[in-house]
Enzyme design. Sequence first.
Site, PDB file in Angstrom:
ATOM      1  N   LYS A  13       0.840  -1.204   0.000  1.00 58.42           N
ATOM      2  CA  LYS A  13       0.000   0.000   0.000  1.00 58.42           C
ATOM      3  C   LYS A  13       0.878   1.258   0.000  1.00 58.42           C
ATOM      4  CE  LYS A  13      -3.754  -2.325   2.470  1.00 58.42           C
ATOM      5  NZ  LYS A  13      -4.357  -2.657   3.774  1.00 58.42           N
TER       6      LYS A  13
ATOM      7  N   GLN B 290      -3.994  -1.313  10.141  1.00 58.03           N
ATOM      8  CA  GLN B 290      -3.937  -2.635   9.500  1.00 58.03           C
ATOM      9  C   GLN B 290      -4.467  -3.696  10.463  1.00 58.03           C
ATOM     10  OE1 GLN B 290      -2.997  -3.240   6.190  1.00 58.03           O
ATOM     11  NE2 GLN B 290      -3.761  -5.292   6.624  1.00 58.03           N
TER      12      GLN B 290
ATOM     13  N   ASP C  87     -10.710   3.434   4.953  1.00 58.57           N
ATOM     14  CA  ASP C  87     -11.039   2.007   4.834  1.00 58.57           C
ATOM     15  C   ASP C  87     -12.555   1.790   4.858  1.00 58.57           C
ATOM     16  OD1 ASP C  87      -9.011   0.213   4.380  1.00 58.57           O
ATOM     17  OD2 ASP C  87      -8.386   0.071   6.480  1.00 58.57           O
TER      18      ASP C  87
END
Length: 291
Positions: A54, A98, A121
């Site tokens: 990412k 994460q 997200d």
Amino acid sequence: MSDLLVLSGKKVSSVVYQGLSDRIQTLKEKNIIPGLAVILVGENPASKVYVLSKTRTFKKLDLFTKTYRLSSDISQDELLHLITELNNNPSYHGILVQLPLPKHIESDKVINVIDPKKDVDGFHPENAGLLAIGRPRFIPCTPKGIMKILGHYEIGLNGKHVVVVGRSNIVGRPISILTSMKMDGANATTTLCHSRTPDIENHTRSADVVIVALGVTGFLDHSMIKEGAIVIDVGINRIDADNDKGYELVGDVDWSSIEKKASAATPVPGGVGPMTIAMLVENTVEAAEKL
Ligand code: NAP
């Protein structure tokens, strides 16, 4: 059916990046560089790989990103404190934690503390709620990427039967909402299956589009789909392999089994995965534009 159409997320993601470059340039002309803060807790090898790919993409596009690497024994309060600081830091338009987090940390509490306007997200309850009522702000990256792939290949879902296997908040649940939403490219009749669904194959066999997001290697084979079905493989599973890394990545679909029966399918790797990252960039650019 023979000529399987490979739905390449890799290809579609490069189209997405091309489309984003003008938007990024416009922001830069206003001295705004889209910025993403990434929080990585502990040493989970898969998480490290995901974070690296990412952030690499952000750097390649000349966007701002910083990874906060925290020890696995960090306390929940310390983590919440860091997120509050990042919420107030104007260099970051997006914050990504994460997952999974170590067991002593409650993921829900962590997600709740992220500013919903920086929740690129799309996991914060406010954003999940907005999606559920058909007024999405940030759509979770993987389901958003799946819809983009379908859109790119002009696979409309209107009136089709979509069967999703897996009901996580990250993939299964939001893609079931998106596919059945009242909007162009969607309007499907969607069935959501999970580990308590008896006789899943009876559902998948009646589906025009099957989306598998379980994390079970080779779960979907030809006996579970109808002739001409479209197959979206979200799974990323590590299996031992005789190569430098010692493993390879495979999906939830037994590709060799479905390839003569399905009409189109996403491969692993090169399918949904690259789109997840592209959608993270898109959501971060969107967050910067909304400032
Ligand atoms: P998750 O949170 O573990 O959820 C898995 C879901 O699958 C659950 O709803 C579970 O049912 C269901 N399930 C598990 N085994 C099943 C079985 N044998 N039959 C029917 N349903 C079953 O996983 P996730 O985060 O959604 O991820 C799923 C997979 O996608 C993983 O391989 C992950 O690595 C991959 N992934 C890929 C991307 C990408 O960018 N390509 C992004 C995210 C995730 P219950 O709810 O009943 O437990």
